[in-house]
Design an enzyme around this catalytic site. Structure first.
Site, mmCIF file in Angstrom:
data_model
loop_
_atom_site.group_PDB
_atom_site.id
_atom_site.type_symbol
_atom_site.label_atom_id
_atom_site.label_comp_id
_atom_site.label_asym_id
_atom_site.label_seq_id
_atom_site.Cartn_x
_atom_site.Cartn_y
_atom_site.Cartn_z
ATOM 1 N N ASP A 1 43.217 35.878 39.617
ATOM 2 C CA ASP A 1 42.490 37.109 39.925
ATOM 3 C C ASP A 1 41.626 36.931 41.150
ATOM 4 O O ASP A 1 40.960 37.880 41.585
ATOM 5 C CB ASP A 1 41.597 37.508 38.736
ATOM 6 C CG ASP A 1 42.340 38.367 37.732
ATOM 7 O OD1 ASP A 1 43.522 38.659 37.979
ATOM 8 O OD2 ASP A 1 41.736 38.739 36.718
ATOM 9 N N ASP B 1 50.199 42.286 31.790
ATOM 10 C CA ASP B 1 48.962 41.506 31.717
ATOM 11 C C ASP B 1 48.762 40.946 30.313
ATOM 12 O O ASP B 1 49.444 41.335 29.350
ATOM 13 C CB ASP B 1 47.788 42.421 32.105
ATOM 14 C CG ASP B 1 46.690 41.685 32.838
ATOM 15 O OD1 ASP B 1 46.612 40.455 32.698
ATOM 16 O OD2 ASP B 1 45.892 42.348 33.537
#
Ligand code: DGJ
Length: 704
Positions: free
Chosen positions: A504, A440
């Site tokens: 997301d 990430d």
């Protein structure tokens, strides 16, 4: 050596004329065959203009009269050498599909090599290397790659967005002036466009001429479409350098990232086809089947607990999951997003026996184990930053950058910080049976600096080096580029990673658009697509399981939902979707991506057609209410015209999404027709409520 370089591939050509002082781009577009008449380079002389006809130079420079954006900007002290007059000094073919031209300006002390290739699939790749052959420093401001579009180029299409709404298209006419986009995120960013396309008026999925480029780099960039009175629109890409970021000492070089470009005479699907073929042919393209993923993020967030995660693993096994990914929250101090980043040790309080009991539970249930990390970031509230406050990147001057998700950027240009993070990740991968890292990167790199000087360029290369070193040490581990979903999707990061997390947002309606445009460049096997919770955590929209599963089907499929809470019927339907994905993933991950040009914006029809045309899978989905009472017929693109296909709706089967009146006669028993009939006449589609869909499978009939 001939003065004309005529690179050909995939129905397109890139033609250069090397006969003059500097290389001229004669043509980038449709394949012209072998013979190129010299007259192609010549043109008339305009009134009150340069005395020579305008030509589109490979390296546009003010020294040859170019008054648009120059390819090269920079200077020596006092502004000297602000304008170079680079002329061709050498050229050579590069086997199997490329060419290299070297230009130099002795007085300015600069040398530039431009390398370009045109592959058999039609991918044009260009990069340049500038070398300071003088004796004093040269401060580089910008080095761009500029390509001309062709006849009839009239419309610009690029993408934009924000967190949870990435890669949405925007169109506008080509006008005099410059359409310029700057990305100063230190990563491509949520608003970044995966490509810049210019095409003929109204170009569509399968019609019109399109010239498209992609910039293969994960740092700052500028993209432009520039139309001057001298000729057709140009598309340009360059790394966006900070003040003083690149200063070349005598003998130093700067290499641009690759610009990837594709011309298609058959609309956007032609561009997509070129990119997909090129990416799939790379040695590092994932060759193993893309396993069904269960990601714990939207199931448990930071609430880590061995018992509940084993319960999740139990359910995952039942559903047919093949890879279990433990997301954020497993390391020291990480009880929420305010602390712990950088402390890459398993948290003893939450995991007294380490991760081993969970990893063993996952693996004994037949699944691979994956782990979330965010190596380039730190919380100021972390042991590592308490010990090394100077490892936070920034502008210096006694302050740190503004926080973003309570975090800062670890200065990877600092060799000690780099060594620390490499050692931690290496130890984690050595000590635990981890098959996959979800890598990430959750903030923009604002005011990114090393020792007080801008460092996005070096930081980006350091992040690449870090991933490369880990891959060398642990070649069996796959890596996903996440970046808060969709903020680092580019062919630079994909040289060293195996998939991207596109967004997301797991809301299937939003995902229809996000995925369609992410996959305009990336093949579906590289794009993570998950079935999220019934009511989306990021939009609060509620969708049927079938719509969510159909949407996730055309990518690297996964589940991101607390599957412990599923009803019996949800469990059955989700298991059915997992089985369908397993059945069709080979086709989806190797086929040609096709998108119908439907007139009604309420519906989308797209899918994957086997390279030999023997099989195809499509989804037909409704994304809005329509003015029309019924969807009418839809034509299936990309099939072999003379092949006869059996067409069947294969999902959803448990509950019909359409009432008996909304159904169409061919659905219950299927339908057989040729590819020509299915494309030209099409089939009537069922009445769907908005945000419903069906999965349609087509297979060549025996003996056809
Ligand atoms: C952002 C990612 O995109 C999410 O999927 C999740 O991994 C969180 N970060 C965790 O902090």
């Amino acid at each position: 050596m001939s003065d004309i370089v005529n690179l050909r591939g995939g129905g397109s050509a890139f033609v250069l004329d090397l006969s003059g002082e500097t290389p001229v781009i004669v043509h980038w577009g449709a394949d012209l065959g072998d013979a190129i008449p010299a007259v192609l380079s010549a043109g008339p002389v305009a009134h009150s203009a340069l005395d020579d006809p305008h030509a589109q130079h490979l390296v546009p420079q003010a020294s040859s009269g170019w008054r648009g954006r120059p390819a090269l900007e920079g200077h020596r002290s006092g502004g000297r050498a602000f304008s170079a007059a680079l002329v061709t000094t050498a050229a050579r073919a590069l086997a199997p599909d490329g060419h290299e031209v070297t230009l130099a300006d002795e007085a300015a002390g600069l040398s530039l090599t431009v390398e370009f290739h045109l592959g058999q699939e039609g991918m044009l790749r260009i990069r340049s290397t500038l070398t300071n052959v003088g004796t004093e420093d040269y401060a580089l401001q910008s080095l761009s790659t500029t390509l001309p579009t062709g006849l009839g180029a009239a419309e610009i299409l690029d993408l934009t967005g924000r967190w949870c709404r990435e890669q949405h298209p925007q169109r506008q006419s080509v006008r005099q002036g410059t359409w310029l986009r700057e990305y100063r995120h230190g990563r491509p960013g949520h608003d970044s466009s995966l490509f810049t396309a210019v095409g003929t008026a109204g170009f569509g999925n399968r019609s019109g001429a399109v010239w498209a480029t992609h910039f293969g780099f994960s740092g700052n960039r500028v993209t432009v479409v520039e139309k001057t009175p001298t000729g057709p629109a140009l598309i340009g890409n360059a790394e966006l350098l900070g003040s003083g970021e690149i200063v070349l000492a005598a003998g130093d070089s700067y290499e641009t990232p690759w610009t990837y470009a594709s011309f298609s005479s058959r609309g956007l699907d032609g561009v997509t086809d070129t990119f997909h073929r090129w990416l799939r042919a790379r040695a590092q393209h994932p060759s193993a089947v893309r396993p069904v993923v269960l990601n714990t993020w939207e199931a448990v967030y930071f609430d880590h607990n061995l018992d509940s995660l084993v319960e999740l693993a139990d359910r995952a096994e039942l559903l047919g999951v093949e890879r279990f990914v433990l997301d954020d929250g497993w390391f020291r101090h990480r009880r929420n997003d305010k602390a712990g980043l950088g402390d890459w040790y398993v948290d003893d309080d939450v995991w007294p026996q380490g991760l081993t009991p969970l990893i063993d539970a996952v693996r004994s249930r037949g699944m691979q184990f994956g782990l979330w990390v965010e190596p380039e970031m730190v919380n100021e509230d972390s042991d590592v930053i308490r010990a090394h406050p100077d490892w936070v990147s920034g502008a210096g001057l006694g302050r740190t950058p503004v926080e973003w998700r309570h975090q800062q950027v670890l200065d990877l240009v600092n060799p000690d910080a780099f060594a620390y993070i490499f050692d931690r990740l290496d130890a984690l991968l050595t000590d635990n049976a981890i098959s996959y890292l979800k890598w990430d990167q959750n903030r923009d790199l604002t005011e990114m600096g090393h020792e007080g000087a801008p460092s996005v360029h070096e930081q980006t290369l350091a992040a690449y080096r870090l991933i490369d070193a880990l891959r060398r040490a642990h070649p069996e581990v796959e890596i996903e580029s996440c970046s808060s979903g969709g903020a680092r999707v580019d062919l630079g990061i994909l040289e060293r990673t195996d998939r991207v997390w596109a967004s997301d947002c797991n809301d299937a309606l939003e995902r229809q658009t996000i995925q369609r445009w992410t996959k305009a460049i990336l093949p579906p096997e590289l794009v993570g697509t998950h079935v999220g919770p019934t009511t989306s955590h990021t939009t609060a929209r509620t969708h049927s399981l079938s719509f969510r599963a159909i949407t996730a089907m055309f990518g690297h499929f996964g589940i991101e939902w607390d599957v412990r809470t599923l009803t019996e019927s949800d469990l059955l339907e989700l298991s059915e979707a997992v089985a369908l994905y397993k059945k069709h993933r080979a086709l989806i991950h190797s086929g040609s991506a096709v998108h119908a040009d439907l007139v009604d914006p309420a519906y989308l029809l797209g899918g994957s057609v086997a390279q030999d045309g023997s099989e195809a899978i499509f989804s037909f989905v409704s994304v809005a209410t329509s003015f029309d009472e019924v969807p009418g017929r839809a034509g299936f693109p990309g099939l072999n015209p003379d092949t006869s296909y059996e067409v069947k709706v294969v999902f959803p089967s448990a509950t019909s999404p359409y009432g008996s009146r909304g159904n169409v006669s061919w659905i219950p028993d299927g339908f057989t027709a040729t590819g020509r009939f299915l494309a030209e006449v099409g089939l009537p589609m069922p009445v769907l409520n908005p945000e419903q869909g069906v999965l349609i499978h087509l297979v060549e009939t025996a003996g056809s």
